[in-house]
Design a protein around this motif. Structure first.
Motif, short mmCIF file in Angstrom:
data_model
loop_
_atom_site.label_atom_id
_atom_site.label_comp_id
_atom_site.label_asym_id
_atom_site.label_seq_id
_atom_site.Cartn_x
_atom_site.Cartn_y
_atom_site.Cartn_z
N ALA A 254 0.87 -1.19 0.00
CA ALA A 254 0.00 0.00 0.00
C ALA A 254 0.90 1.24 0.00
O ALA A 254 2.09 1.13 0.33
CB ALA A 254 -0.89 -0.01 1.25
N PRO A 255 0.35 2.39 -0.37
CA PRO A 255 1.22 3.58 -0.48
C PRO A 255 1.79 4.05 0.85
O PRO A 255 2.88 4.62 0.88
CB PRO A 255 0.30 4.64 -1.09
N ASP A 256 1.08 3.85 1.94
CA ASP A 256 1.56 4.34 3.24
C ASP A 256 1.65 3.21 4.25
O ASP A 256 0.93 2.22 4.16
CB ASP A 256 0.64 5.44 3.77
N TYR B 128 -1.82 1.33 4.56
CA TYR B 128 -3.01 2.15 4.30
C TYR B 128 -2.70 3.17 3.21
O TYR B 128 -1.56 3.25 2.73
CB TYR B 128 -3.48 2.85 5.59
N ASP B 129 -3.73 3.94 2.88
CA ASP B 129 -3.58 5.01 1.90
C ASP B 129 -4.04 6.29 2.58
O ASP B 129 -5.21 6.42 2.92
CB ASP B 129 -4.42 4.70 0.67
#
Lengths: 347, 467
Positions: free
Chosen positions: B333-335, B383-384
């Motif tokens: 995921a991006p974060d 998470y994003d």
């Protein structure tokens, strides 16, 4: 205004008030009484000298106080989970008691100091007393995981905890350790424990033991205890090797020396060495870098214990009169944590 | 910003030491706690103690809040700027000032990158022991502020055990020279108290750090388990058996998958439910004795494979995979929200289970890669941050994890600090009196509370101290 002794007797009863030289000495039986005494001191503008067994009072320059207060009745282990490697005990518990209890579970307690049966946990922490095992384990302040203390006004506060790793909040216990009771009275402390070795071997070698110190410094041997003590015509080195069977055997072979004593006898000899060489009463601390050891040894007089690493020496005799002026920041911290000046200043 | 103040700062630092333009200040608006952002009014990049002190004197006169920043790799918002505040970066303080081989210490400027110090002393058979996962980027000054840890702190201890001295610029711009390497403090242990104070007492500009001798033998062991539970139980067994490796780390399946799918490809077997990564160090006889303790324990807990890294190259790869795990999670995921909590080491299995259940109950994906030997959990939630609703669930899970750890006798942070991230949780652990004592100690250094305001100690506790 009544005199301090009368006030103390009224607060906790005459049976718990004795004397320390000219000072009344109060011995509260629990935290509640101790805090009540600190509140009394705040109210009555009295100055308190906290102590455990009082064996290191002479480490600090003279302190002016109206009464002394000992935590030695506040003793006992609060929590010891051998599988966690942490012990929490009340301030008055002796290091001898803690060592015996933890050794039974194959733990090594640092600091290893002289006269542990008369050294309280709170006293060792307040004096910032590192042990003869400092080269191996580091100074005591690194292993105080958390403290509960009473501030001068009787407020009980904590910092740190009972965990081997913890960066939650300020490490107030780093300020309290070595503050000689000038910031707070230690009530309870948690210490990190280490694995006790399977085998012990004690050696006592005449001379400055340069080759031993060198071997330990470069890691060829990893003694539990390494210290120099002054004898009539120079120095003697005390070495307690410890580890797995073959590790100790290898170290003995390396230093080409037979162990003089093993097992419990080795520990007893180490205790005797510590007791013989650690000054009692007034004591000055000197320090130098490892490369300055020779020069430091040449300056030592009287009873003296030298711990290698960044070298510290505990030398018999009062600190010189020209004491370092107290840093402004030390004073500001003292003022912030003990605004009423209840706890005796350090010299 | 007051033009007179700006002029004064420019005179001290020159153009190269000031970051004024908005677009150039943007990279400084957050640290590793990416969802907390604030643009600093101005960024100052002094080159040494003197420039730092002169700037801080001007900022003191103008009552301007200050946040110090190393590389901004911290994960708790310790370097998040504050409104109307100035940020002091240490990126131009990169000099190694002295290496004393015989006495085994180094004096460095605060902006020296962690791993650069170890590289600089490698040829001397020495290294700097604290090794945070971010050690290729994080600065030693930042490590001091946060009392950083790392895998090998299991044996060697966190940063505080390696700081022998500091030069500190106080919030008033005074230089407090405590740089002399000492065995015991002279007076109060200001160096020990400063280390881990999260940049709230002043700015450390020069550090005297202990160097450790490189052990003659280092072995990295890999124990593979089908279940994460077994790996956790095995760690509790090792502690119970008084084993003392230099590192005890766990990576779970999701982490292994992410690492192996990344450029790192460390060679962790994908069929493992969990990997226990152990390092033994010392003389040959010491390592052999340690290995004899751990082998039967690992096998008794059901490890289906136990092996040593074959050569230094494999060893390096395994550690690169471990330390690069957070970056590798970027594939998921991006974060990534890296939780940091500590639990008693005999309760590892139950707490790892519980933290996983907390995340799953909120529909979140969690991976575990952590310093198991110290009981230092790192449930990593993917998470994003653009999805506000998901972010809310992540933060809620973070709170629930902390509460579970506290209930089990644990604490809020093992190495990332409190910063902004966990400031609200401080009141779950500490009483009003505990926090008030911390406030008072802080105010002895910084009566105006201008250094890194709004971090670590809840404002309410400070207000109560003042009233």
């Amino acid at each position: 205004m009544s005199d301090p002794r009368t006030l103390l007797e009224r607060e906790i009863g005459a049976a718990q008030v004795s004397s320390l030289g000219a000072l009344p000495l109060a011995e509260p039986r629990d935290e509640e009484q101790l805090c009540a005494l600190l509140r009394l001191a705040t109210r009555e503008h009295l100055c308190v000298l906290p102590l455990g067994f009082g064996t290191k009072l002479a480490w600090r320059a003279s302190s002016v106080a109206d009464f002394a207060l000992t935590t030695r009745a506040l003793s006992g282990i609060v929590e010891y989970e051998p599988d966690e490697g942490v012990i929490t005990a009340r301030a008055g518990t002796t290091l001898a008691h803690l060592r015996a209890r933890t050794a039974a579970e194959r733990h090594w307690l640092t600091p290893f100091v002289a006269r542990e049966e008369r050294t309280s946990l709170g006293g060792a922490i307040s004096a910032g007393q590192s042990g003869l095992d400092r080269l191996r384990f580091g100074p005591l302040r690194h292993h105080v995981l958390g403290l509960r203390v009473a501030l001068g006004d009787g407020t009980v506060v904590k910092s740190g905890g009972r965990l081997v790793k913890n960066v939650t909040g300020y490490d107030m216990h780093r300020l309290y350790t070595g503050a000689h009771g000038s910031l707070c009275v230690v009530l309870e402390a948690s210490l990190r424990l280490f694995s006790a070795p399977r085998r012990y071997a004690w050696l006592q070698v005449p001379g400055e033991g340069r080759e031993w110190l060198e071997a330990a410094w470069r890691g060829a041997i990893r003694p539990l205890i390494l210290a120099l003590g002054r004898v009539e015509n120079g120095w003697e080195l005390g070495v307690l090797l410890g580890g797995a069977e073959e590790v100790v055997a290898e170290e003995l072979a390396l230093v080409q020396h037979a162990a003089t004593l093993e097992g419990e006898a080795a520990l007893t000899a180490a205790r005797t060495f510590a007791n013989t060489h650690t000054p009692e009463g007034a004591c000055t601390r000197l320090e130098c870098l490892p490369t300055g050891l020779g020069e430091l040894l040449s300056r030592a007089r009287g009873r003296c214990l030298v711990l290698p690493g960044v070298v510290t020496a505990q030398i018999e005799g009062a600190p010189p009169a020209a004491e370092r002026p107290q840093r402004t920041l030390d004073r500001r911290i003292k003022q912030a944590l003990d605004p009423h000046g209840v706890l005796a200043e350090v010299g | 910003m007051d033009p007179g103040l700006l002029r004064g700062l420019r005179e001290i630092l020159g153009e190269a030491g000031l970051v004024e333009r908005r677009n150039q200040r943007v990279p400084y608006e957050c640290d590793g706690l990416a969802f907390a952002r604030q643009l600093p009014e101005l960024v100052l990049l002094p080159r040494n103690t003197d420039e730092t002190a002169r700037c801080m004197r001007l900022l003191d006169e103008a009552h301007v809040p200050i946040v110090a920043r190393g590389a901004g790799t911290g994960l708790s918002g310790g370097a998040t700027p504050v409104e109307h505040g100035v940020l002091i970066g240490t990126s131009r303080m990169r000099a190694i000032l002295e290496i004393d081989e015989r006495n085994r210490f180094a004096r460095v400027q605060a902006g020296v990158v962690n791993v650069d110090l170890s590289h600089a002393v490698e040829q001397l058979g020495l290294f700097y022991a604290p090794d945070p996962s971010s050690q290729k980027a994080c600065t030693l000054g930042g490590n001091v502020a946060e009392n950083s840890g790392g895998p090998h702190c299991f044996r060697h201890g966190t940063t505080t055990r390696h700081v022998l001295g500091l030069v500190i610029v106080t919030p008033q711009g005074e230089v407090l020279d405590l740089s002399k390497a000492r065995a015991e403090p002279e007076g109060l242990d200001l160096v020990g108290f400063f280390t881990g104070s999260e940049g709230m007492l002043g700015v450390a500009t020069e550090l005297t750090l202990r160097l450790t001798q490189t052990p003659p033998v280092v072995e990295t062991w890999l124990a593979l388990f089908r279940e994460l539970d077994e790996a956790c139980e095995c760690v509790s067994d090792l502690i119970r058996a008084r084993a003392e490796p230099s590192a005890i780390e766990i990576l779970d399946q999701l982490t292994i998958e992410a690492v192996e799918a990344s450029v790192l490809r460390a060679g962790y077997p994908k069929e493992a439910g969990a990997v226990l990564l152990l390092e033994l160090e010392g003389r040959e006889s010491e390592v052999a004795a340690q290995a004899r303790i751990l082998e039967p324990l690992v096998r008794a807990r059901g490890a289906f494979e136990l092996r040593r890294a074959r050569d230094p190259a494999e060893r390096t790869r395994l550690w690169a995979g471990r330390k690069g795990a957070y970056g590798a999670m970027g594939r998921v995921a991006p974060d990534l929200y890296v939780c940091d909590a500590v639990v008693p080491r005999r309760k590892l299995r139950e707490l790892v289970r519980e933290t996983t259940a907390i995340c799953e109950a909120r529909g979140l994906k969690v991976a575990n890669v952590f310093h198991a030997g110290d009981g230092n959990l790192h449930p990593n939630i993917s998470y994003d941050r653009r999805d506000k609703e998901e972010l809310a669930r992540v933060l809620d899970a973070g709170d629930a994890i902390l509460k579970a750890c506290l209930a089990a006798g644990g604490t809020l942070s093992g190495e990332h600090g409190i910063g902004l991230e966990k400031i609200g949780a401080m009141e779950w652990l500490f009483t009003r009196e505990d926090l008030a004592a911390m406030c008072r100690a802080r105010e002895a250094w910084d009566p105006e509370c201008r250094m890194n305001p709004g971090k670590l100690i809840p404002m309410r506790a400070c207000m109560e101290t003042r009233t």
